[in-house]
Scaffold this active site. Structure first.
Site, short mmCIF file in Angstrom:
data_model
loop_
_atom_site.label_atom_id
_atom_site.label_comp_id
_atom_site.label_asym_id
_atom_site.label_seq_id
_atom_site.Cartn_x
_atom_site.Cartn_y
_atom_site.Cartn_z
N ASN A 99 -4.98 -33.69 -20.64
CA ASN A 99 -4.01 -33.76 -22.05
C ASN A 99 -2.98 -34.78 -21.73
OD1 ASN A 99 -2.35 -33.26 -24.18
ND2 ASN A 99 -2.06 -31.07 -23.59
N GLU A 138 -4.80 -21.17 -21.25
CA GLU A 138 -3.52 -21.92 -20.84
C GLU A 138 -2.25 -20.75 -21.03
OE1 GLU A 138 -3.37 -26.33 -20.53
OE2 GLU A 138 -2.54 -25.66 -22.53
N HIS A 164 -2.97 -26.09 -29.04
CA HIS A 164 -2.10 -26.28 -27.89
C HIS A 164 -0.72 -25.31 -28.19
CE1 HIS A 164 0.13 -27.51 -24.60
NE2 HIS A 164 -0.63 -28.01 -23.85
N GLU A 198 2.43 -26.17 -27.28
CA GLU A 198 3.44 -26.97 -27.61
C GLU A 198 3.50 -27.50 -29.48
OE1 GLU A 198 2.81 -30.35 -25.07
OE2 GLU A 198 3.66 -28.89 -23.41
N LYS A 216 -0.73 -36.20 -23.64
CA LYS A 216 0.32 -35.63 -24.51
C LYS A 216 1.06 -37.01 -24.89
CE LYS A 216 1.07 -31.40 -22.03
NZ LYS A 216 1.80 -30.22 -21.78
N SER A 261 0.00 -26.54 -15.13
CA SER A 261 0.61 -26.82 -13.86
C SER A 261 -0.66 -27.07 -12.81
CB SER A 261 1.72 -25.72 -13.47
OG SER A 261 2.78 -26.07 -14.23
N GLY A 271 3.93 -27.04 -17.92
CA GLY A 271 4.91 -27.62 -17.64
C GLY A 271 5.98 -26.93 -16.79
#
Ligand code: PGA
Length: 253
Positions: free
Chosen positions: A10, A168, A96, A98, A12, A213, A174
């Site tokens: 990913n 996740e 996701h 985010e 991003k 992570s 992160g």
């Protein structure tokens, strides 16, 4: 027969035409020999064309980090599944955290996106996971079940054939606080049981991966977990050396 491990990057909102050129050349030259891996790079939309150009004759596939829930029409700024398919995208990340946090994406929206990806014969990588507060309250399984259940209720559990679910945990993304192999194992098993046992589905191709992570240090332990079919990697995927290290660990696991 042993299944290939799935490694999804990913990337991003990172990269540029010039840095991608270096990165994709390295990927092409070094990753094509992995025999036991299915590797997919989920890039920002503008770089799909570049990924296709570099990776077309390799085993490495590419895709995006989001998709519109609609087919086409007056949806300014959106990208449809049909458009992604035109660039030969294989993987599409949906849900996701985010995005759900920043753009208030509902589980129903995510379900519609998942369905569009399936409709255009691409592979959705559906992200599910709990917050730290939810984990501390011990309700992580309930949270995951409700995220999955929206898709099951609208489209039926059979839609999960040929798809990937990424566990996740939001607290691990992160954060340098990856789930332990035991935590990841338990939740991946829970997801598998929820989709396959509770809904009596016997899939030929349904995979559960872990994200949050993942790095070269914890990858070996994570790959030792039976219930994980692979990983979804953020930061460590944009650093070629770290990404390469993780792929080598997966190849030899
Ligand atoms: P991270 O991101 O590996 O940087 O934690 C994972 C993700 O957001 O998919």
């Amino acid at each position: 027969m042993k299944k290939n491990k799935i490694i999804i990057a990913n990337m991003k909102m990172n990269g540029s035409l010039s840095s991608n050129e270096i990165y994709l050349t390295k990927i092409k030259n070094n990753f094509n020999n992995f025999k036991n891996l299915d590797i997919g790079l989920c890039l920002p939309y503008p770089y799909l064309f570049q990924a296709k150009k570099f990776l077309i004759n390799t085993k490495i596939r590419w895709g995006s980090q989001n998709v519109a829930k609609f087919e086409n029409g007056p949806y300014t700024g959106e990208i449809s599944a049909a458009m992604l398919k035109e660039f030969d995208s294989k993987y599409v990340i949906v849900g996701h955290s985010e995005r759900s946090t920043a753009y208030c994406e509902s589980d129903e929206n995510i379900a519609d996106k998942f369905e569009k990806v399936k409709k255009y014969k691409m592979t959705p990588v559906l992200c599910v996971g709990e917050t730290l507060i939810e984990r501390e309250a011990g309700i992580m399984e309930r949270v995951i079940a409700s995220q999955l259940d929206v898709i099951v209720k609208i489209y039926g559990a059979g839609i999960f054939e040929n798809s990937i679910v990424a566990y996740e945990p939001i607290w691990a993304i992160g954060s340098d606080m990856a789930a332990t192999p035991d935590q990841a194992n338990k939740m991946c098993n829970y997801i598998k049981d929820f989709i396959c046992k509770e809904h009596s589905c016997d899939f030929k191709n349904f995979n559960i991966i872990y994200g949050g992570s993942v790095n070269p240090k914890n990858a070996v332990q994570l790959f030792a977990s039976e219930s994980l079919n692979g990983v979804l990697i953020g930061r460590s995927s944009i650093n070629f050396d770290e990404f390469s290290h993780i792929c080598s660990a997966a190849e030899n696991s």
